[in-house]
Design a protein around this motif. Sequence first.
Motif, short mmCIF file in Angstrom:
data_model
loop_
_atom_site.label_atom_id
_atom_site.label_comp_id
_atom_site.label_asym_id
_atom_site.label_seq_id
_atom_site.Cartn_x
_atom_site.Cartn_y
_atom_site.Cartn_z
N ASN A 1 0.94 -1.20 -0.09
CA ASN A 1 -0.07 -0.05 0.03
C ASN A 1 0.84 1.30 0.08
OD1 ASN A 1 -2.29 1.68 0.09
ND2 ASN A 1 -2.65 1.14 2.21
N ASP B 1 0.88 6.48 3.20
CA ASP B 1 0.24 7.72 3.26
C ASP B 1 0.71 8.33 4.79
OD1 ASP B 1 -2.20 7.63 1.57
OD2 ASP B 1 -1.76 5.79 2.25
N ASN C 1 -2.95 4.40 -5.67
CA ASN C 1 -2.42 3.07 -5.84
C ASN C 1 -2.61 2.47 -7.45
OD1 ASN C 1 -1.86 2.97 -3.45
ND2 ASN C 1 -3.30 1.60 -2.45
N1 GLU Z 1 -3.33 4.32 0.35
C1 GLU Z 1 -4.52 5.00 0.39
C2 GLU Z 1 -5.51 3.83 1.29
O1 GLU Z 1 -4.99 2.80 1.87
C3 GLU Z 1 -5.43 4.67 -0.99
C4 GLU Z 1 -4.79 5.36 -2.10
C5 GLU Z 1 -5.71 5.22 -3.34
O2 GLU Z 1 -7.09 5.25 -3.24
O3 GLU Z 1 -5.07 5.44 -4.62
O4 GLU Z 1 -6.46 4.20 1.58
#
Ligand code: GLU
Length: 381
Positions: free
Chosen positions: A138, A141, A162
């Motif tokens: 992931n 963030d 993502n």
């Molecule tokens: N990394 C974010 C999450 O896990 C999502 C990023 C995205 O939606 O592209 O919530």
Amino acid sequence: MDRAKIIEAKRIVIKFGTNILTNEEGDVSLPRVYSFIEDVSKLKKSGKEIILVTSGAVGLGKKKLGLYNTEAVAMKQACAAIGQSKLMSIYESAFEQYNLVVAQILLTEDDFSQRKKYLSLRTTLNKLIELNVIPVINQNDTVSTIELDELYNNMQVCFSDNDKLSALVASELDADLLVILSDIEGLFDSNPKTNPDAKIITVVENLTTEIMTYGESASVGGRGGMKTKLEAARLVTRSGGTVVIANGKTASVINKVFAGEEIGTIFLPQEEMLSGKKRWIGYATNVLGKIIVNNGAKKAILEKETSLLPIGVVDIVNEFKKGEVVSIIDEDEREIARGIVNYNSNDCKKIVGVHSDEIAKILGYKNYDEIINRDNITILE
Ligand code: GLU
């Protein structure tokens, strides 16, 4: 026929979007997640190498705190930290039921942009695959500074969602296939939300500039939209891989995709495949510096794949160091290519428009005739 590529694929990256991992209330949709995990386990046991890219951390964190609006960056970063452990605990315990081991990997843009880190990440991912483990990736963030750092205002960042992250991982690992599962059926010839006659495109043989314009803005809940999915498809197909975009809410979607059923949109690999280094130059780095070139240089680069000489340069924008990747921009402000520069921005400014014979006289030294060598240029099609 086109779908044979899916059945033959050995190394596969599968990306799950937030909207398909959660239900309308924002809770984890356990039936759906468990069904994904069951199908992925089956694929894994059939001898495929699987890498997962999963969103959902921010959404689950938000739900745990009872929040609806998380636009403030610090709050989103906090939510990601809270939701990520929840997300991983679901994957870990569910895959355990199938005797499969998972590994958590959280990445930021710098992990791709710095070539040393990029290569080290590739080694680790390959090791995990060799150990029969499923990497679960992931975006990190919690520490990502894209939305905070002023430096990024002028910068083109290699990924901020993502969709693009999954493509970078697929390209870096030479994956045969990337499957992007979100809440849309696939690519349509016009916006299905506003045009009832919009038709799904089942096969894209060539991801042309025209098809790239079919992308639109982000979907609710996730950060990506069709635009980022098409960018992801472009990188992977130029790296020799196939891409499928399908609706993760369709029952047994993974089984259907891997049975070769005609669902979603399949993007076929491009014949001319980029080398690993050219993929990194073109797509995996953050880019700040810009070199504006005249029409002659533009034509030579695009049609003859030549080097960029100082004589073809009309302007230098932003600062950069020797060895960094910069954008090559035409006089209509269109980015045509990216490349690794042989001179820093200060020196480049001094030699704008001059003949290469004059470089030594102007700078007091000359290491190269070219500002960017052809071997270090990736044309962006
Ligand atoms: N990394 C974010 C999450 O896990 C999502 C990023 C995205 O939606 O592209 O919530």
